[in-house]
Design a protein around this motif. Sequence first.
Motif, mmCIF file in Angstrom:
data_model
loop_
_atom_site.group_PDB
_atom_site.id
_atom_site.type_symbol
_atom_site.label_atom_id
_atom_site.label_comp_id
_atom_site.label_asym_id
_atom_site.label_seq_id
_atom_site.Cartn_x
_atom_site.Cartn_y
_atom_site.Cartn_z
ATOM 1 N N TYR A 74 57.800 31.545 86.563
ATOM 2 C CA TYR A 74 59.129 31.821 85.995
ATOM 3 C C TYR A 74 59.605 33.207 86.415
ATOM 4 O O TYR A 74 60.751 33.393 86.834
ATOM 5 N N ASN A 80 64.149 28.345 89.720
ATOM 6 C CA ASN A 80 65.565 28.427 90.064
ATOM 7 C C ASN A 80 65.772 27.810 91.436
ATOM 8 O O ASN A 80 65.064 28.150 92.384
ATOM 9 N N MET A 120 68.454 26.345 86.987
ATOM 10 C CA MET A 120 67.595 27.486 86.671
ATOM 11 C C MET A 120 66.981 27.315 85.293
ATOM 12 O O MET A 120 67.555 26.677 84.416
ATOM 13 N N THR A 122 66.045 29.003 81.904
ATOM 14 C CA THR A 122 66.547 30.142 81.134
ATOM 15 C C THR A 122 65.481 30.750 80.228
ATOM 16 O O THR A 122 65.673 31.830 79.688
ATOM 17 N N GLU A 123 64.379 30.036 80.057
ATOM 18 C CA GLU A 123 63.242 30.538 79.289
ATOM 19 C C GLU A 123 61.961 30.126 80.011
ATOM 20 O O GLU A 123 61.976 29.225 80.862
ATOM 21 N N GLN A 139 63.665 24.806 79.041
ATOM 22 C CA GLN A 139 65.027 25.173 78.678
ATOM 23 C C GLN A 139 65.683 25.715 79.943
ATOM 24 O O GLN A 139 65.150 26.622 80.584
ATOM 25 N N GLY A 140 66.841 25.158 80.304
ATOM 26 C CA GLY A 140 67.468 25.604 81.535
ATOM 27 C C GLY A 140 68.957 25.379 81.540
ATOM 28 O O GLY A 140 69.577 25.081 80.508
ATOM 29 N N SER A 141 69.536 25.509 82.712
ATOM 30 C CA SER A 141 70.971 25.287 82.871
ATOM 31 C C SER A 141 71.235 24.645 84.224
ATOM 32 O O SER A 141 70.434 24.772 85.157
ATOM 33 N N GLU A 143 74.586 24.301 86.847
ATOM 34 C CA GLU A 143 75.979 24.580 87.182
ATOM 35 C C GLU A 143 76.408 23.641 88.307
ATOM 36 O O GLU A 143 75.708 23.505 89.321
ATOM 37 N N THR A 158 79.141 24.270 83.515
ATOM 38 C CA THR A 158 77.721 24.616 83.390
ATOM 39 C C THR A 158 77.176 23.956 82.127
ATOM 40 O O THR A 158 77.791 24.032 81.059
ATOM 41 N N ASN A 160 73.823 23.404 79.476
ATOM 42 C CA ASN A 160 72.497 23.782 79.008
ATOM 43 C C ASN A 160 71.624 22.531 79.006
ATOM 44 O O ASN A 160 72.094 21.433 78.670
#
Length: 221
Positions: A74, A80, A120, A122-123, A139-141, A143, A158, A160
């Motif tokens: 990470y 990512n 990506m 996010t955590e 946990q990510g996102s 876009e 985008t 979550n």
Amino acid sequence: QIDDLAEVDYSLSSLPAVFRPFIDLDLKGVVFPAGNYTDSPYVPASFTIPDQSDSMLYLAFSEYFFQTSSFAYYTAGAFNMTIAEETCSYFNINTEIFGSIIPEVAKYSVTPNPVMLKLMATEIPVISLEQDSFTVEIQGSMEVLAVLPDSTTQSLFTMNIAANTSISLNIFDQKLMGSLCLNRLQFSLAHSNVGSFEVLLLENILSYILQTEVIPSANGK
């Protein structure tokens, strides 16, 4: 060194314990970003290997090893990625496809354009060991960007992402095999340039594709 992104410290954490029938070796098993030995946010917990004697070597990995692996990759940005326009086009993913699912996209992008996806974490992904399997909480996102004729990009929205997967382990033909399963996939709208929209239909479609196409293909390799 494991690869270009991570290294592992497997030095002895204590003196070898020598007994008449066997030798115990306790190794650190700490994974860290390549060239950056940073302190892990996790605390190792002691564990023991079941008392067995019908094999020459027993090797056990603790949850701490997988947790530090997750932290290292990470930190190195391994989670990512950008799915390029060419890849999306190969799978016929474009603004027209998104527009058929999300009417707001169709109104915003009247002319069909290629898209690219930026994913990506996010955590730090959370890895938990269980009996004969382990689970991964992510946990990510994501876009979604439209690629315009002049090669510039325009962000559409985008999302979550919260995902829970499990990998069951078994021995087949003297090889350790893993079987991936998607337990949960949830989306929520983080930002949108096309206006607010309901994410449930997109979530259901992507879950279906993962369950029926992507995961069976991965398990078959």
